[in-house]
Design a protein around this motif. Structure first.
Motif, mmCIF file in Angstrom:
data_model
loop_
_atom_site.group_PDB
_atom_site.id
_atom_site.type_symbol
_atom_site.label_atom_id
_atom_site.label_comp_id
_atom_site.label_asym_id
_atom_site.label_seq_id
_atom_site.Cartn_x
_atom_site.Cartn_y
_atom_site.Cartn_z
ATOM 1 N N GLN A 25 9.519 -13.728 0.761
ATOM 2 C CA GLN A 25 9.349 -12.670 -0.231
ATOM 3 C C GLN A 25 10.689 -12.051 -0.611
ATOM 4 O OE1 GLN A 25 6.098 -13.341 -1.501
ATOM 5 N NE2 GLN A 25 6.309 -11.164 -1.941
ATOM 6 N N ALA A 26 11.565 -11.887 0.368
ATOM 7 C CA ALA A 26 12.895 -11.334 0.080
ATOM 8 C C ALA A 26 13.668 -12.265 -0.861
ATOM 9 C CB ALA A 26 13.668 -11.133 1.382
ATOM 10 N N GLN A 33 0.813 -1.213 0.000
ATOM 11 C CA GLN A 33 0.000 0.000 0.000
ATOM 12 C C GLN A 33 0.851 1.270 0.000
ATOM 13 O OE1 GLN A 33 -3.360 0.144 2.792
ATOM 14 N NE2 GLN A 33 -3.111 -2.050 3.121
ATOM 15 N N MET A 34 2.046 1.178 0.576
ATOM 16 C CA MET A 34 2.928 2.348 0.671
ATOM 17 C C MET A 34 3.982 2.381 -0.428
ATOM 18 S SD MET A 34 1.823 4.033 3.319
ATOM 19 C CE MET A 34 3.159 5.137 3.763
ATOM 20 N N GLY A 35 3.923 1.409 -1.358
ATOM 21 C CA GLY A 35 4.866 1.408 -2.467
ATOM 22 C C GLY A 35 6.271 0.977 -2.089
ATOM 23 N N HIS A 36 6.381 0.028 -1.153
ATOM 24 C CA HIS A 36 7.695 -0.494 -0.743
ATOM 25 C C HIS A 36 7.767 -1.994 -1.041
ATOM 26 C CE1 HIS A 36 8.722 3.232 1.269
ATOM 27 N NE2 HIS A 36 7.649 3.162 2.024
ATOM 28 N N ASP A 37 8.938 -2.460 -1.433
ATOM 29 C CA ASP A 37 9.137 -3.891 -1.634
ATOM 30 C C ASP A 37 9.252 -4.603 -0.289
ATOM 31 O OD1 ASP A 37 9.087 -3.733 -4.389
ATOM 32 O OD2 ASP A 37 11.253 -3.385 -4.550
ATOM 33 N N SER A 38 8.982 -5.891 -0.300
ATOM 34 C CA SER A 38 8.992 -6.661 0.946
ATOM 35 C C SER A 38 10.366 -6.726 1.602
ATOM 36 C CB SER A 38 8.489 -8.088 0.681
ATOM 37 O OG SER A 38 7.140 -8.081 0.282
ATOM 38 N N ALA A 75 10.099 -4.765 -13.326
ATOM 39 C CA ALA A 75 10.421 -3.789 -12.283
ATOM 40 C C ALA A 75 9.487 -4.051 -11.110
ATOM 41 C CB ALA A 75 10.237 -2.367 -12.794
ATOM 42 N N THR A 76 9.955 -3.808 -9.896
ATOM 43 C CA THR A 76 9.134 -4.080 -8.719
ATOM 44 C C THR A 76 8.267 -2.873 -8.376
ATOM 45 O OG1 THR A 76 10.740 -3.234 -7.118
ATOM 46 C CG2 THR A 76 10.982 -5.548 -7.815
ATOM 47 N N VAL A 77 7.262 -3.124 -7.535
ATOM 48 C CA VAL A 77 6.385 -2.050 -7.065
ATOM 49 C C VAL A 77 7.202 -0.964 -6.379
ATOM 50 C CG1 VAL A 77 4.579 -1.503 -5.368
ATOM 51 C CG2 VAL A 77 4.332 -3.504 -6.858
ATOM 52 N N GLY A 78 8.143 -1.369 -5.534
ATOM 53 C CA GLY A 78 8.976 -0.396 -4.831
ATOM 54 C C GLY A 78 9.847 0.411 -5.779
ATOM 55 N N GLU A 79 10.420 -0.237 -6.799
ATOM 56 C CA GLU A 79 11.279 0.479 -7.753
ATOM 57 C C GLU A 79 10.481 1.498 -8.559
ATOM 58 O OE1 GLU A 79 14.463 -3.187 -8.446
ATOM 59 O OE2 GLU A 79 12.719 -2.956 -9.764
ATOM 60 N N VAL A 80 9.264 1.130 -8.982
ATOM 61 C CA VAL A 80 8.433 2.066 -9.740
ATOM 62 C C VAL A 80 8.044 3.250 -8.851
ATOM 63 C CG1 VAL A 80 6.201 2.357 -10.859
ATOM 64 C CG2 VAL A 80 7.587 0.330 -11.348
ATOM 65 N N ALA A 133 9.804 -2.036 5.532
ATOM 66 C CA ALA A 133 8.735 -3.036 5.486
ATOM 67 C C ALA A 133 8.859 -4.094 6.576
ATOM 68 C CB ALA A 133 8.722 -3.724 4.120
ATOM 69 N N SER A 134 9.958 -4.100 7.291
ATOM 70 C CA SER A 134 10.221 -5.151 8.273
ATOM 71 C C SER A 134 9.097 -5.271 9.299
ATOM 72 C CB SER A 134 11.539 -4.870 8.990
ATOM 73 O OG SER A 134 11.811 -5.880 9.934
ATOM 74 N N GLY A 135 8.609 -6.490 9.469
ATOM 75 C CA GLY A 135 7.562 -6.761 10.447
ATOM 76 C C GLY A 135 6.145 -6.585 9.934
ATOM 77 N N GLU A 136 5.988 -6.083 8.697
ATOM 78 C CA GLU A 136 4.644 -5.813 8.174
ATOM 79 C C GLU A 136 4.291 -6.637 6.939
ATOM 80 O OE1 GLU A 136 2.361 -4.116 9.556
ATOM 81 O OE2 GLU A 136 3.517 -3.170 11.146
ATOM 82 N N VAL A 137 5.213 -7.443 6.463
ATOM 83 C CA VAL A 137 4.987 -8.172 5.210
ATOM 84 C C VAL A 137 3.901 -9.237 5.397
ATOM 85 C CG1 VAL A 137 6.030 -9.654 3.460
ATOM 86 C CG2 VAL A 137 7.346 -7.755 4.440
ATOM 87 N N GLY A 138 2.844 -9.149 4.583
ATOM 88 C CA GLY A 138 1.773 -10.135 4.614
ATOM 89 C C GLY A 138 0.849 -10.050 5.815
#
Length: 527
Positions: free
Chosen positions: A459-460, A89-94, A505-510, A99-104
């Motif tokens: 995911q990483a 939602q915030m445009g960051h890759d996993s 390209a990843t969501v975070g990169e875009v 993103a630490s602690g919030e993935v999924g």
């Protein structure tokens, strides 16, 4: 003692003809499916077919969410509704530090087209309608959906669904914004233009009052601030050179349904009437579909309790009935255990069965707008309308929705209402069954659904493989093209964005590429 509605208007013990002494049925109601749409946006409403039954789902990995979607479809769900995790939602890759602690955790993690392929694997995208609760990066998730559909051999013209894409309410109530308001509105206008040309059946925005209500907004505040945001989006699109009738028919809205049944029915009817009048009188819309306020409803998660969670089944049923009698086009019913954890398979199925009982065992689908002409409902509809219109005027007096957001008006009004509710609950004046009355000495044990913490590492690892396998030079070139387009207000950035996503390209990169050009939004009260 006279009781008051959630919006503050008195509710009389008895209503009679005098409540509607100056009331005109032809002016206030009209016919179902006709201006001012008080009685519903379609002439037959549910007498032909019921509302779309959506179930909001998404957790952990794309594989887990895909399995849940297939189960929901098997159980009779007519539309999918996707929840994304906070990093997405915030445009960051996993694998981003932030993103630490919030993935999924609160939805599914989507980092690239690889994840989107898994999420919708084995699901025919030309046969289902998909709603995606995503805002600041809505364009990315829509394009990933389109790319996966194309890989399935499905023409974009056959895709149906909705992206929430409502960034203004993020500044007011949720906080999952990325960019400042001006480029965010430019991106929304680009989405309107892109979908009209490429995905014509897609609902380009779901202008949301739900999250404002969850933050504490009253029914009047919910529809006032939501419709004010809608006006801002329409003005933005018109200023970008679009004809109102070219995009307004694809606008949709998203509201809550509370347990205060009578006012909720009145709220939905008032919202339709206000929007029809605004579109006709301010924007000169001529297509009847441009005047229709079509909306999805979700039952009120904020009213669910962790204490005696089975009682939530009763709450959700009352809420759902209010949404149906208010004329919703689609509905999500919350699972009874959502105040504790992610819904289990059983609780999600029970939530869907609640809708199916209303649709197929009750008689609420037998006739259109059963409450039309009711002394109490028509009076409350007028009251909610008047209160909402007054709040909309206050927004306009401050320069419109964006200017009012920057002044903190909507946020402060909602916070004031939320505080009042908290005080009433703490004092016992507002009864919450199982919380401040009718408690149990000891709660029954409950085994919640949990998310595997190993998902973040998985995911990483997927991202590391993707970056090793893809054509790095192609990704760099595509992101450079995206930055260039973002620097030119005349370019529609969805076309280069789609090519970057196609190149993996990843969501975070875009999103990072756009952050470099547009910057980040920092609210004034954060200093």
């Amino acid at each position: 003692m006279t009781r008051h509605s959630e919006s503050g208007q008195p509710i009389e013990p008895v209503y009679g003809p005098d409540a509607l002494s100056d009331w005109s049925a032809s002016e206030k109601l009209g016919e179902p499916g006709a201006y001012p749409f008080t009685r519903g946006v379609y002439p037959s409403m549910y007498t032909g077919r019921p509302w779309t039954m959506r179930q909001y789902a998404g957790f952990g990995t794309a594989t887990e969410s895909n399995a849940r979607y297939k189960q929901l479809i098997e159980n009779g769900t007519m539309g999918l509704s996707v929840a994304f995790d906070l990093p997405t939602q915030m445009g960051h890759d996993s694998d981003a530090k932030i993103a630490s602690g919030e993935v999924g955790k609160v939805g599914v993690a989507i980092d690239s087209i690889d994840d989107m392929r898994v999420l919708f694997g084995g699901i025919p995208l030309d046969k289902v309608s998909t709603s995606m609760t995503i805002n600041a990066p809505a364009a990315l998730l829509l394009l990933l959906y389109q790319l996966v559909a194309e890989e399935q051999g499905i023409e974009p013209s056959k895709l149906t669904g909705t992206i929430q894409n409502d960034v203004l309410k993020e500044y007011i109530a949720r906080g999952t914004y990325i960019f400042p308001p001006k480029p965010s509105l430019r991106l929304i206008a680009d989405i309107f233009k892109y979908c009209r040309a490429e995905i014509p059946k897609w609902n380009t925005i779901s202008i949301s009052g739900y999250h404002m209500a969850e933050a504490g907004a009253t029914p009047a505040q919910e529809i006032a601030f939501t419709l004010a945001d809608g006006i801002e989006y329409v003005r933005t699109a018109v200023a970008a050179g679009m004809d109102v009738d070219d995009f307004a028919p694809r606008l949709s809205f998203f509201f809550v349904a509370r347990t205060t049944f009578l006012e909720e029915v009145a709220k939905f009817r008032a919202a339709r009437r206000i929007w029809a009048k605004v579109m006709k009188e301010e924007f000169g819309a001529e297509n009847p579909k441009s005047l229709m306020l079509r909306f999805h409803t979700q039952t009120a998660g904020v009213q669910l309790t962790a204490q005696q969670p089975e009682v939530n089944l009763a709450r959700v049923t009352v809420q759902a009935l209010g949404a149906v009698l208010g004329g919703t086009q689609s509905l999500h019913t919350n699972s009874y255990d959502e105040a504790i954890a992610l819904p289990t398979d059983k609780s999600a199925r029970l939530a869907l069965r609640t809708q199916q009982v209303l649709a197929y065992e009750s008689d609420v689908t037998a006739t259109v707008d059963p409450f039309a002409g009711s002394y109490v409902i028509e009076s409350m509809t007028d009251d909610v309308e008047a209160a909402a219109v007054d709040l909309m005027r206050q927004v306009e007096d401050r320069g419109g929705a964006v200017a009012a957001i920057e002044q903190g008006f909507q946020k402060s009004e909602i916070e004031r209402s939320a505080y009042a509710v908290a005080l009433e609950t703490d004092s016992g004046e507002r009864v919450v069954v199982g919380v401040n009355r009718f408690q149990m000495a000891e709660e029954e044990p409950y085994e919640p659904l949990t998310v595997d913490p190993a998902i973040e590492q998985q995911q990483a690892e997927r991202l590391a493989r993707l970056r090793a396998e893809r054509d790095g030079e192609a990704v760099t070139a595509a992101l450079d093209a995206l930055r260039k387009a973002a620097s030119d207000d005349e370019e529609n950035i969805l076309y280069p964005m789609k090519e970057a996503l196609r190149a993996r390209a990843t969501v975070g990169e875009v999103c990072d590429a756009l952050r470099e050009v547009w910057g980040r939004y920092v609210p004034a009260d954060s200093f």
